[in-house]
Design an enzyme around this catalytic site. Structure first.
Site, PDB file in Angstrom:
ATOM      1  CD  GLU A  67       2.771 -11.340 -23.058  1.00  0.00           C
ATOM      2  OE1 GLU A  67       2.786 -11.335 -22.077  1.00  0.00           O
ATOM      3  OE2 GLU A  67       1.853 -11.137 -23.952  1.00  0.00           O
TER       4      GLU A  67
ATOM      5  CG  ASN B  36      -4.898  -5.271 -20.895  1.00  0.00           C
ATOM      6  OD1 ASN B  36      -5.435  -5.723 -20.753  1.00  0.00           O
ATOM      7  ND2 ASN B  36      -3.192  -5.128 -21.176  1.00  0.00           N
ATOM      8  CD  GLU B  37      -1.270  -6.840 -17.681  1.00  0.00           C
ATOM      9  OE1 GLU B  37      -1.643  -8.111 -17.119  1.00  0.00           O
ATOM     10  OE2 GLU B  37      -0.331  -6.557 -18.475  1.00  0.00           O
TER      11      GLU B  37
ATOM     12  CB  CYS C 206       3.875  10.534 -21.242  1.00  0.00           C
ATOM     13  SG  CYS C 206       3.259  12.435 -20.222  1.00  0.00           S
TER      14      CYS C 206
ATOM     15  CB  CYS D  91       8.830  14.163 -20.024  1.00  0.00           C
ATOM     16  SG  CYS D  91       7.031  13.669 -20.267  1.00  0.00           S
TER      17      CYS D  91
ATOM     18  CB  CYS E   7       5.727  10.346 -17.199  1.00  0.00           C
ATOM     19  SG  CYS E   7       6.144  10.890 -18.376  1.00  0.00           S
TER      20      CYS E   7
ATOM     21  CD1 TRP F 279       4.987 -12.881 -17.652  1.00  0.00           C
ATOM     22  CD2 TRP F 279       6.057 -12.502 -14.782  1.00  0.00           C
ATOM     23  NE1 TRP F 279       4.128 -13.010 -16.808  1.00  0.00           N
ATOM     24  CE2 TRP F 279       5.018 -13.493 -15.562  1.00  0.00           C
ATOM     25  CE3 TRP F 279       6.693 -12.416 -14.436  1.00  0.00           C
ATOM     26  CZ2 TRP F 279       4.309 -13.171 -14.629  1.00  0.00           C
ATOM     27  CZ3 TRP F 279       6.289 -12.939 -13.354  1.00  0.00           C
ATOM     28  CH2 TRP F 279       4.751 -13.251 -13.344  1.00  0.00           C
TER      29      TRP F 279
ATOM     30  NE  ARG G 100       2.954  -4.686 -21.586  1.00  0.00           N
ATOM     31  CZ  ARG G 100       1.869  -5.953 -21.498  1.00  0.00           C
ATOM     32  NH1 ARG G 100       0.520  -6.066 -21.927  1.00  0.00           N
ATOM     33  NH2 ARG G 100       2.117  -5.759 -20.244  1.00  0.00           N
TER      34      ARG G 100
ATOM     35  CD  GLU H 215      -4.233 -10.691 -18.772  1.00  0.00           C
ATOM     36  OE1 GLU H 215      -2.841 -11.089 -18.552  1.00  0.00           O
ATOM     37  OE2 GLU H 215      -4.000  -8.985 -19.315  1.00  0.00           O
TER      38      GLU H 215
ATOM     39  CG  HIS I 239       2.967 -16.325 -21.111  1.00  0.00           C
ATOM     40  ND1 HIS I 239       1.471 -16.351 -20.713  1.00  0.00           N
ATOM     41  CD2 HIS I 239       2.693 -15.377 -19.692  1.00  0.00           C
ATOM     42  CE1 HIS I 239       0.490 -16.485 -19.827  1.00  0.00           C
ATOM     43  NE2 HIS I 239       1.305 -15.247 -19.302  1.00  0.00           N
TER      44      HIS I 239
END
Length: 656
Positions: free
Chosen positions: A350, A144-145, A110, A155, A153, A310, A106, A302, A353
């Site tokens: 996950e 998200n997160e 960039c 590049c 990045c 993890w 996920r 969360e 989890h």
């Protein structure tokens, strides 16, 4: 918000419609009022470019509305679908060594990619138009997160965006050269095209170059958020927006800067059950997230109902700990408790989890605890929108964090352990603390603690000086006030901008060996020592061994109507506690409740009509707490009590 919201990440695309029906029944029984939905749904709602399939998601949203569950509706852009990476491989990020990161997990994009932003914006436009008036919609969950996996990045797309960012910041190449001190090592630039991200290099890179790239990377990720946020606000200006910060403190993302772009801030928190002090680490993060929005209630977006998946060893939460840690977040200002995730996944990375509905189904210990907590929270709705107040503050600055942990320093200073070294003694003394940016108005605080503020602007130094002169108490630790905002060293003796208020000068750094210590009156010091010359400050403690024996280690300086303390080493925990107990007592900073047993946390939330005292037993033993005045036990008999018995991992919420 008129209640403490309760729920979790809901991923119905992983399940059949028959399971959705059971989900609604179980959510109702568990008291679920809010779910984050659609976070990873992009590939399902847009299986091919421009070919949208929202029919199934319409049913999900309708189900939520029918059963009275609010939607924290995600923009679905956290993980691009595989077809986008095939169609436009130029959106894929690169590491500093040139390694390209491919799809299969996920966040494989960039942040500077205009193509990613364009496709994401198209999807968000569709979502806003389709669901902006839906009765289930309560809040927008952007992305998200951010920065969890792709933090920077390197590049060519990012390189060009970095050059644009630098031109906006400095105006011309000569100003950049001046700010980056490029005469060192023949680094002077004559054209913007000569500047690249700080990719893999033969040895130490230019500190100013690396600091600016960290700032730029943060801004590039923020721009992704803003593109989506602005589309959302154009369609639903009255629906609040948020995004979830990860971890308790996350280095790539400046939460103070991001908070200004959100209506309410959210946090993901995963304390380790194996760490008996993990609740203290969590407390620091909760104090910070509360502070980034000026004390406004925040959302625990969360947490794990039990084990995560993890860590090398993933401990479950013992009976009662999930409840305890949920109430801890509420005690420290949260107005929502959500989990990752609602139903435990069958496949994917996950699948181990934990979830509110485990693989074992509803007839499990975890789900029974989930249901019990939901009932408890529903009965305590009056707490919502009450606020936490603090008399003490710790300064935290993202630019300093990025700079102080840079290369080629006299010694290694890690900022989060430094914060904990100063925060923990205050927490253990039951003192409530805000964690604030240096630009914050400090006048309301009786005590301000500054751990290792290596990067210090003249503006901040002047504000700290005024704070002490006006009667404040300041505690400053070593390696503070060393460089300005562009990593250029101050001249004339450290800590140059604070010499006057501290009443001293540092001639030399004497960092200690790895694992080493040095004797100090009343204990020992770790990490660091310094050759301190006093210039008006009184010596409170001296070094007792080595070349610095007899020289100042800890000083105190009366300045104006206030006092400034300086720590030339990191005192061992016992000495730090003794020192900060003295400092806070002199400053008039009192514990929330005196005489509490060890590992019992006390904090107060202040409401318009009542105050709420939270008592949280983080120990595995039963304890009894005597109250200074009668209070109503909201989680027990709902009667007036003068003492509270807390079982192991027990919680009490008292109205007074």
């Amino acid at each position: 918000m008129n209640r403490i919201h309760y729920g979790g990440d809901y991923n119905p695309e992983q399940w059949s419609p028959e399971v959705w029906t059971e989900d609604m029944k179980l959510m109702t029984e568990a008291g679920v009022s809010l779910v984050s939905v659609g976070i990873f749904s992009w590939a399902t709602v847009e299986p091919a470019p421009g070919a949208y399939d929202f029919g199934w998601f319409d049913q999900v949203m309708d189900n939520l509305a029918q059963y009275g569950v609010g939607a924290s509706l995600a923009t679905m852009t956290a993980s691009p679908p595989p077809w986008l990476s095939v169609k436009h491989p130029e959106i894929l990020p690169e590491r500093a060594d040139g390694t390209r990161l491919w799809p299969g997990s996920r966040q494989h994009y960039c942040p500077s990619s205009p193509i990613y932003r364009e496709y994401a914006g198209r999807l968000v436009e569709q979502l806003a138009q389709r669901y902006g008036d839906h009765p289930a919609l309560k809040i927008w969950h952007i992305g998200n997160e951010y920065g969890c996996h792709t933090r920077q990045c390197f590049c060519d797309v990012s390189a060009e965006d970095f050059r644009r960012w630098l031109r906006d910041r400095y105006g011309d190449i000569d100003a950049l050269n001046e700010n980056w001190s490029t005469t060192f090592w023949s680094q002077r630039y004559s054209d913007w095209a000569e500047i690249f991200p700080p990719r893999a290099m033969p040895t130490f890179g230019n500190p100013a170059h690396k600091l600016d790239f960290a700032r730029f990377s943060d801004d590039a990720i923020l721009q992704c958020y803003l593109v989506e946020r602005d589309i959302i606000r154009a369609h639903t200006p009255d629906v609040p927006v948020t995004t979830n910060f990860i971890g308790l403190v996350h280095k790539p993302i400046d939460s103070y800067k991001w908070a200004a772009e959100q209506d309410v801030v959210s946090l993901d928190s995963y304390p380790d059950p194996y760490d008996r002090r993990s609740h203290v680490e969590a407390a620091f993060g909760y104090d910070l997230i509360r502070s980034v929005k000026g004390g406004q209630p925040w959302l625990l977006m969360e947490q794990a109902p039990s084990a995560v998946n993890w860590r090398p060893r993933n401990a479950p939460k013992a009976p009662g700990v999930m409840r305890l840690w949920s109430w801890q977040a509420i005690a420290q200002g949260a107005d929502a408790v959500l989990f990752f995730q609602w139903r435990q996944a069958v496949g994917g990375a996950e699948k181990f989890h934990s979830a509110m509905v485990p693989h074992g189904g509803a007839d499990t210990r975890t789900h029974r605890e989930v249901q019990a907590l939901g009932r408890e929270l529903a009965a305590a709705s009056e707490i919502a929108d009450s606020r936490v107040r603090a008399e003490a503050a710790i300064l935290h600055d993202w630019d300093n964090w990025r700079a102080v942990e840079g290369d080629a320093h006299p010694g290694v200073v890690e900022l989060l352990p430094a914060h904990r070294a100063h925060f923990d003694p205050l927490f253990d003394a039951h003192v409530t603390v805000d964690v604030v940016h240096p630009a914050t108005d400090l006048s309301a605080y009786k005590l301000v603690v500054v751990p290792n503020l290596y990067l210090l602007s003249q503006v901040t130094a002047a504000a700290l000086t005024r704070y002490v002169a006006a009667g404040g108490t300041l505690v400053v630790s070593f390696f503070t006030g060393i460089v300005d905002e562009q990593e250029r060293a101050y001249l004339g003796g450290y800590p140059a901008p604070l010499r006057e208020v501290l009443g001293l000068k540092i001639d030399e750094f004497w960092p200690l060996p790895v694992g080493g210590s040095i004797g100090v009156d009343g204990g020992s010091g770790t990490i660091w020592s310094e050759w301190i010359e006093t210039e008006g400050a009184e010596t409170v403690a001296t070094f007792t061994e080595g070349e610095l024996a007899g020289r100042p280690a800890i000083t105190r300086h009366q300045y104006g109507d206030g006092v400034a303390w300086y720590l030339g080493t990191r005192p061992n925990p016992a000495l730090m506690r003794t020192l900060l107990d003295r400092v806070r007592a002199e400053a008039g900073v009192e514990p929330v409740l005196p005489g509490l047993p060890d590992d019992v946390q006390a904090i107060v939330r202040h409401g318009a009509e009542a105050d709420y005292l939270f008592l949280l037993n983080h120990s595995a033993s039963d304890v009894t707490v005597t109250l200074p005045a009668p209070a109503v036990d909201l989680l027990g008999s709902d009667a007036s009590v003068t003492s509270v018995s807390l079982t192991a991992h027990g919680v009490a919420v008292l109205r007074h």
